[in-house]
Scaffold this motif. Structure first.
Motif, short mmCIF file in Angstrom:
data_model
loop_
_atom_site.label_atom_id
_atom_site.label_comp_id
_atom_site.label_asym_id
_atom_site.label_seq_id
_atom_site.Cartn_x
_atom_site.Cartn_y
_atom_site.Cartn_z
N UNK A 1 0.83 -1.20 0.00
CA UNK A 1 0.00 0.00 0.00
C UNK A 1 0.87 1.26 0.00
N UNK A 2 0.31 2.32 -0.55
CA UNK A 2 0.96 3.62 -0.50
C UNK A 2 -0.04 4.63 0.08
N UNK A 3 0.51 5.65 0.74
CA UNK A 3 -0.35 6.70 1.26
C UNK A 3 -0.38 7.83 0.23
N UNK A 4 -1.50 7.93 -0.48
CA UNK A 4 -1.63 8.93 -1.55
C UNK A 4 -1.93 10.31 -1.01
N UNK A 5 -2.41 10.39 0.22
CA UNK A 5 -2.74 11.67 0.82
C UNK A 5 -3.03 11.50 2.30
#
Length: 314
Positions: A208-212
């Motif tokens: 997962x990535x934190x997009x915001x």
């Protein structure tokens, strides 16, 4: 004459009931416009939303990671934009703590390969309201829907909502994943920091990535609203998931990035966390292809495992 009047009154009553209990073929709406001259871009759409009073939490060009990770893309344009309105959050957050499920709101901006159109997908405000346990006819939700349409029309004035080639179906399982944890120690700020560090460290290893990131409580504090010790919303994205699902359903950006909230109310020691899960994706988008379902269920299992480990202090 009395009979005619009676029939008219009965018709109005039935119409009113139908409006109050309105159902839709699709949970997601897609606003589409001709864009042969390519003058409409994700940036011009972003500006239209800003002008309509929205805060832009993110507007990410997904073709870059698609090409980086998969060496190809199925879209000429594919952006995931994340927006919210401060006035909506302020008006609803005290009574409806699930506001963070769609604050911010996700949407996709896309043009398939070779197409001369540009489209924006959003979840219907009525469906957002249902999931946040807010009445559909709440004035703030009606206003939010109007503001979304205002921004779309300003960005793409010759556009219209298009008919999608499927109907949404009832999800097979509960569509909100929730977890609660008790504050560790006496200092809530230390507990919050420890939780954030542990949570964020688990994202990348699980794909997962934190997009915001949106600190809603910052705005609450600015208006002297002390309902929460903190209220944060992570915009979480799995690039393999959105890459696979968007092949057949580019409108999936109405759910991605996914908003995962965490909050702690003033005077309490319980941390609440929740997010709209993939069963809503599958039902709303009527997803039936195995590759999409496989990546969605895999991501769901990984995120649930992360939350379980956080609760157990692992």
């Amino acid at each position: 004459m009395k009979l005619i009047k009676g029939l008219l009154v009965a018709l109005l009553v039935v119409t009113g009931l139908t409006a109050a209990d309105k159902t839709f073929k699709n949970d997601v709406r897609v606003w589409q416009a001709d864009n042969a001259d390519k003058k409409i871009t994700p940036k011009t759409i972003e500006e239209a939303f800003k002008n309509a009073g929205f805060v832009i939490a993110a507007n990410n060009d997904m073709n870059f990671p698609f090409k980086r990770d998969f060496k190809t893309t199925h879209m000429d344009v594919y952006n995931l934009m994340v927006v919210f309105r401060k006035d909506t959050a302020l008006a609803l957050a005290e009574k409806y703590p699930d506001i963070g499920l769609f604050t911010p709101i996700s949407m996709s901006i896309y043009t398939p390969k070779g197409a001369k159109t540009i489209s924006v997908s959003t979840l219907r405000p009525e469906i957002m309201a249902d999931m946040m346990n807010i009445p559909r006819d709440h004035p703030e939700m009606i206003k939010l829907g109007q503001k979304i349409e205002e921004a779309l029309k300003a960005a793409m004035p010759k556009g219209k909502f298009i008919e999608l080639p499927y109907a949404s179906k009832k999800p097979a399982k509960e569509v909100i994943t929730r977890i609660t944890m008790e504050q560790q120690g006496d200092d809530w700020e230390d507990a919050k920091d420890d939780f954030e560090t542990a949570f964020e460290e688990k994202l990348a290893p699980n794909g997962f990535v934190m997009a915001g990131f949106t600190d809603l409580n910052y705005d609450f504090d600015e208006h002297d609203k002390d309902w929460y010790l903190f209220y944060d919303v992570y915009s979480i994205c799995s690039i393999p998931v959105i890459y696979e699902v968007s092949k057949l359903h580019p409108e999936a950006g109405a759910f991605a990035p996914c908003s995962a909230y965490k909050y702690q109310k003033k005077g309490e020691k319980t941390i609440h966390m929740a997010f709209p899960n993939v069963h809503k994706w599958i039902g709303s988008l009527n997803i039936t292809d195995k590759p999409s379902i496989d990546v969605l269920l895999d991501a769901q299992a990984k995120f649930e495992k992360m939350l379980k480990e956080l609760k157990e202090g692992k």
